[in-house]
Design a protein around this motif. Structure first.
Motif, PDB file in Angstrom:
ATOM      1  N   ILE A 114       0.845  -1.222   0.165  1.00 11.79           N
ATOM      2  CA  ILE A 114      -0.072   0.188  -0.016  1.00 11.79           C
ATOM      3  C   ILE A 114       0.672   1.446   0.036  1.00 11.79           C
ATOM      4  N   ILE A 115       1.922   1.229   0.826  1.00 11.83           N
ATOM      5  CA  ILE A 115       2.739   2.281   0.854  1.00 11.83           C
ATOM      6  C   ILE A 115       3.625   2.587  -0.282  1.00 11.83           C
ATOM      7  N   CYS A 116       4.132   1.479  -0.758  1.00  9.98           N
ATOM      8  CA  CYS A 116       5.075   1.628  -1.995  1.00  9.98           C
ATOM      9  C   CYS A 116       4.591   1.706  -3.227  1.00  9.98           C
ATOM     10  N   ILE A 117       3.517   1.550  -3.246  1.00 12.79           N
ATOM     11  CA  ILE A 117       2.494   1.711  -4.625  1.00 12.79           C
ATOM     12  C   ILE A 117       1.578   2.738  -4.513  1.00 12.79           C
ATOM     13  N   GLY A 118       0.833   3.006  -3.546  1.00 13.26           N
ATOM     14  CA  GLY A 118      -0.025   3.980  -3.280  1.00 13.26           C
ATOM     15  C   GLY A 118       0.642   5.396  -3.194  1.00 13.26           C
ATOM     16  N   LEU A 171       2.154   6.758  -6.475  1.00 15.39           N
ATOM     17  CA  LEU A 171       1.381   6.999  -7.372  1.00 15.39           C
ATOM     18  C   LEU A 171       0.401   8.372  -7.194  1.00 15.39           C
ATOM     19  N   LEU A 172       0.237   8.512  -5.857  1.00 13.90           N
ATOM     20  CA  LEU A 172      -0.527   9.547  -5.418  1.00 13.90           C
ATOM     21  C   LEU A 172       0.232  10.736  -5.635  1.00 13.90           C
ATOM     22  N   ILE A 173       1.748  10.716  -5.296  1.00 14.20           N
ATOM     23  CA  ILE A 173       2.539  11.955  -5.582  1.00 14.20           C
ATOM     24  C   ILE A 173       2.513  12.444  -7.109  1.00 14.20           C
ATOM     25  N   ILE A 174       2.698  11.386  -8.173  1.00 14.73           N
ATOM     26  CA  ILE A 174       2.751  11.397  -9.522  1.00 14.73           C
ATOM     27  C   ILE A 174       1.510  12.022  -9.967  1.00 14.73           C
ATOM     28  N   ILE A 175       0.397  11.814  -9.390  1.00 12.21           N
ATOM     29  CA  ILE A 175      -0.969  12.438  -9.918  1.00 12.21           C
ATOM     30  C   ILE A 175      -0.726  13.596  -9.387  1.00 12.21           C
ATOM     31  N   LEU A 176      -0.561  14.247  -8.141  1.00 11.07           N
ATOM     32  CA  LEU A 176      -0.712  15.394  -7.619  1.00 11.07           C
ATOM     33  C   LEU A 176       0.155  16.456  -8.248  1.00 11.07           C
ATOM     34  N   PHE A 177       1.501  15.853  -8.586  1.00  8.95           N
ATOM     35  CA  PHE A 177       2.531  16.751  -9.024  1.00  8.95           C
ATOM     36  C   PHE A 177       1.718  17.013 -10.870  1.00  8.95           C
ATOM     37  N   SER A 178       1.577  15.819 -11.390  1.00  7.87           N
ATOM     38  CA  SER A 178       1.308  15.936 -12.573  1.00  7.87           C
ATOM     39  C   SER A 178       0.077  16.842 -12.947  1.00  7.87           C
ATOM     40  N   VAL A 179      -1.121  16.500 -12.298  1.00 10.74           N
ATOM     41  CA  VAL A 179      -2.349  17.436 -12.374  1.00 10.74           C
ATOM     42  C   VAL A 179      -1.946  19.070 -11.923  1.00 10.74           C
ATOM     43  N   SER A 180      -1.104  19.101 -11.297  1.00  7.70           N
ATOM     44  CA  SER A 180      -0.621  20.556 -10.870  1.00  7.70           C
ATOM     45  C   SER A 180       0.015  21.181 -11.910  1.00  7.70           C
ATOM     46  N   SER A 181       0.805  20.319 -12.538  1.00 10.11           N
ATOM     47  CA  SER A 181       1.730  20.842 -13.705  1.00 10.11           C
ATOM     48  C   SER A 181       0.760  21.078 -14.892  1.00 10.11           C
ATOM     49  N   ILE A 182      -0.257  20.104 -15.014  1.00  8.79           N
ATOM     50  CA  ILE A 182      -1.240  20.326 -16.134  1.00  8.79           C
ATOM     51  C   ILE A 182      -2.177  21.809 -16.099  1.00  8.79           C
ATOM     52  N   ASN A 197      -2.577  12.301 -20.991  1.00 11.03           N
ATOM     53  CA  ASN A 197      -1.665  11.038 -21.439  1.00 11.03           C
ATOM     54  C   ASN A 197      -0.368  10.935 -20.847  1.00 11.03           C
ATOM     55  N   ASP A 198       0.289  11.984 -20.690  1.00 10.76           N
ATOM     56  CA  ASP A 198       1.503  11.868 -20.112  1.00 10.76           C
ATOM     57  C   ASP A 198       1.454  11.407 -18.650  1.00 10.76           C
ATOM     58  N   LEU A 199       0.321  11.783 -17.952  1.00  8.57           N
ATOM     59  CA  LEU A 199       0.024  11.541 -16.512  1.00  8.57           C
ATOM     60  C   LEU A 199      -0.340   9.812 -16.488  1.00  8.57           C
ATOM     61  N   LEU A 200      -0.923   9.298 -17.460  1.00 10.04           N
ATOM     62  CA  LEU A 200      -0.738   7.890 -17.552  1.00 10.04           C
ATOM     63  C   LEU A 200       0.261   7.140 -17.835  1.00 10.04           C
ATOM     64  N   ALA A 243      10.686   2.393  -4.316  1.00 13.72           N
ATOM     65  CA  ALA A 243       9.829   3.527  -3.992  1.00 13.72           C
ATOM     66  C   ALA A 243      10.218   4.687  -3.631  1.00 13.72           C
ATOM     67  N   GLY A 244      10.963   4.474  -2.705  1.00  4.23           N
ATOM     68  CA  GLY A 244      11.745   5.957  -2.090  1.00  4.23           C
ATOM     69  C   GLY A 244      12.653   6.727  -3.158  1.00  4.23           C
ATOM     70  N   VAL A 245      13.734   5.949  -3.782  1.00  2.00           N
ATOM     71  CA  VAL A 245      14.486   6.576  -4.593  1.00  2.00           C
ATOM     72  C   VAL A 245      13.782   7.062  -5.931  1.00  2.00           C
ATOM     73  N   PHE A 246      12.798   6.321  -6.272  1.00  2.24           N
ATOM     74  CA  PHE A 246      11.740   7.012  -7.559  1.00  2.24           C
ATOM     75  C   PHE A 246      11.276   8.272  -7.022  1.00  2.24           C
ATOM     76  N   VAL A 247      10.461   8.331  -5.844  1.00  4.06           N
ATOM     77  CA  VAL A 247      10.007   9.565  -5.310  1.00  4.06           C
ATOM     78  C   VAL A 247      10.887  10.625  -5.460  1.00  4.06           C
ATOM     79  N   MET A 248      12.197  10.320  -4.856  1.00  4.80           N
ATOM     80  CA  MET A 248      13.113  11.476  -4.663  1.00  4.80           C
ATOM     81  C   MET A 248      13.535  11.822  -5.894  1.00  4.80           C
ATOM     82  N   LEU A 249      14.013  11.163  -6.903  1.00  4.05           N
ATOM     83  CA  LEU A 249      14.214  11.787  -8.114  1.00  4.05           C
ATOM     84  C   LEU A 249      13.150  12.309  -9.070  1.00  4.05           C
ATOM     85  N   TYR A 250      12.054  11.955  -8.911  1.00  7.07           N
ATOM     86  CA  TYR A 250      10.731  12.362  -9.526  1.00  7.07           C
ATOM     87  C   TYR A 250      10.567  13.911  -8.980  1.00  7.07           C
TER      88      TYR A 250
END
Length: 307
Positions: free
Chosen positions: A81-85, A88-99, A132-135, A219-226
Motif C-alpha cells: 500500500i505504501i510503496c505503490i499508493g 502514485l499519489l505523488i505522481i498524480i498530484l504533481f502531474s495534475v498541478s503541472s497540467i 496522456n503523459d500522466l498515464l 519506491a523511495g528513490v523513485f519519489v526522490m528523483l521524481y
C-alpha cells in the motif's frame, strides 16, 4: 427528393483514414505496453506458486541461521500500500498541478519570444504535459515496480539462501543425522528431515535478496528523483526536501526492520537496496527521456496548441 447519400469529399475520406491509422497505431502501443507489464507479472505468479527454490544445506554449528522466527514489523499488505499508493499519489498530484498550472501560465508570455510560459515538469523539460503523459508516468512507475519484484523473486528462487530463522522453521530431528564425521569435521546437511510447517520451510529458503528492501528502496528513490525533476520553483524547495526525506527515511527503516526481525542477513538487505535503487534510477531516467523525446517531436505550433 433525392434519396441517394452524398458522396464523401476527399478531405473527409483522408481524415477518416488518418484517424483509422492513428487508432491502429495507438492500439498497438497499448497492446505492447500491457504485454510488457503482464509478462513479468505472470512470471512472478509462476515463481511464487509452482517453482521450488534451490535446495541448500547447512552446518549444524551455523549460528547465522539459528535465530528465532519473529513477526514482521512491516507486513506485506502495508508494504504494498505504501510503496505503490504513495508514489502514485505523488505522481498524480504533481502531474495534475503541472497540467493545471499550464492553463494559468497560458495568460503569461515570454517577453522576448512571445511564447506561453511553461511551469513545473513542463518547464524543466521545455515541453507541455498532457493527461496522456500522466498515464505514461504512472505506467512507468508500475512497470519498474513489477520488474523489481520479478528480479527479486527470480533471485530468491535461483539462490535459495536460508533465512536467519531457518532452523527454527525447519525444526530438524538431530537424532536422524550426524553433524560431524568420524574425524570430527562438520558435515554439510542437505536433507535434514524438517518437521516444521511446509509453508514456513519454503519461505525460510527465500532469503536473498530482501524483497522488502528492494521494493521500499525502489519506491523511495523513485519519489526522490521524481520530485527533483518536478519541483523547481524556489518556494517549493523546503517542501521538496521534506517530501524527499520521508520516503528515504521510511525505506531505510524498512531495511533495518528486516535485520531486526531476523528475516534477512545484512547482505540480503544490501543486495535488495542496490537492486531497488538501480531499477528506480533507470526507470526515472527512461521516463524523463520519454518526455524529452516528445519535445523533440513537437513543432512550435503544436506546443502552443497544447498550451
Amino acid at each position: 427528393m433525392d434519396d441517394h447519400p452524398k458522396a464523401s469529399s476527399p478531405s473527409q475520406s483522408s481524415c477518416r483514414a488518418n484517424v483509422a491509422r492513428a487508432c491502429r497505431r495507438h492500439g498497438c502501443r497499448v497492446v505492447v505496453s500491457l504485454a510488457v507489464l503482464l509478462i513479468p507479472f505472470v512470471a512472478i505468479c509462476v515463481l511464487n506458486s509452482s517453482v521450488h527454490p534451490t535446495t541448500r544445506g547447512f552446518f549444524c554449528n551455523d549460528d547465522s541461521i539459528s535465530y528465532p522466527k519473529k513477526p514482521n514489523t512491516v507486513s506485506d499488505p502495508v508494504l504494498l500500500i505504501i510503496c505503490i499508493g504513495c508514489p502514485l499519489l505523488i505522481i498524480i498530484l504533481f502531474s495534475v498541478s503541472s497540467i493545471m498550472t499550464l492553463f494559468n501560465c497560458n495568460s503569461h508570455h515570454d517577453e522576448r519570444s512571445g511564447n506561453p510560459v511553461m511551469c513545473g515538469l513542463s518547464r524543466r523539460l521545455d515541453v507541455p504535459l498532457t493527461w496522456n503523459d500522466l498515464l505514461c508516468q504512472c505506467y512507468w512507475f508500475i512497470l519498474g515496480f513489477v520488474l523489481v519484484c520479478f528480479f527479486t523473486e527470480t533471485g530468491k528462487v535461483a539462490v535459495g539462501r536460508l533465512r536467519p530463522y531457518f532452523l527454527d522453521a525447519c525444526q530438524p530431528d538431530y537424532s536422524k543425522f550426524n553433524c560431524t564425521n568420524e574425524k570430527g569435521f562438520p558435515l554439510y546437511i542437505l536433507h535434514p528431515g524438517c518437521h516444521g510447517k511446509s509453508g514456513d520451510i519454503h519461505e525460510a529458503r527465500l532469503s536473498w535478496p530482501s524483497g522488502h528492501s528492494s521494493v521500499s528502496v525502489y519506491a523511495g528513490v523513485f519519489v526522490m528523483l521524481y520530485l527533483e525533476a518536478t519541483c523547481i520553483q524556489k518556494f517549493s524547495s523546503p517542501l521538496k526536501v521534506f517530501l524527499q526525506v520521508i520516503p528515504a527515511t521510511l525505506a531505510f527503516l524498512c531495511c533495518l526492520s528486516r535485520i531486526s526481525d531476523n528475516a534477512h542477513h545484512w547482505s540480503d538487505v544490501l543486495s535488495g537496496t542496490i537492486l531497488g535503487a538501480s531499477v528506480a534510477v533507470t526507470t526515472v531516467f527512461t521516463l524523463l527521456s520519454f518526455v524529452r523525446n516528445k519535445q523533440s517531436s513537437l513543432t512550435t505550433a503544436e506546443r502552443n496548441t497544447l498550451l
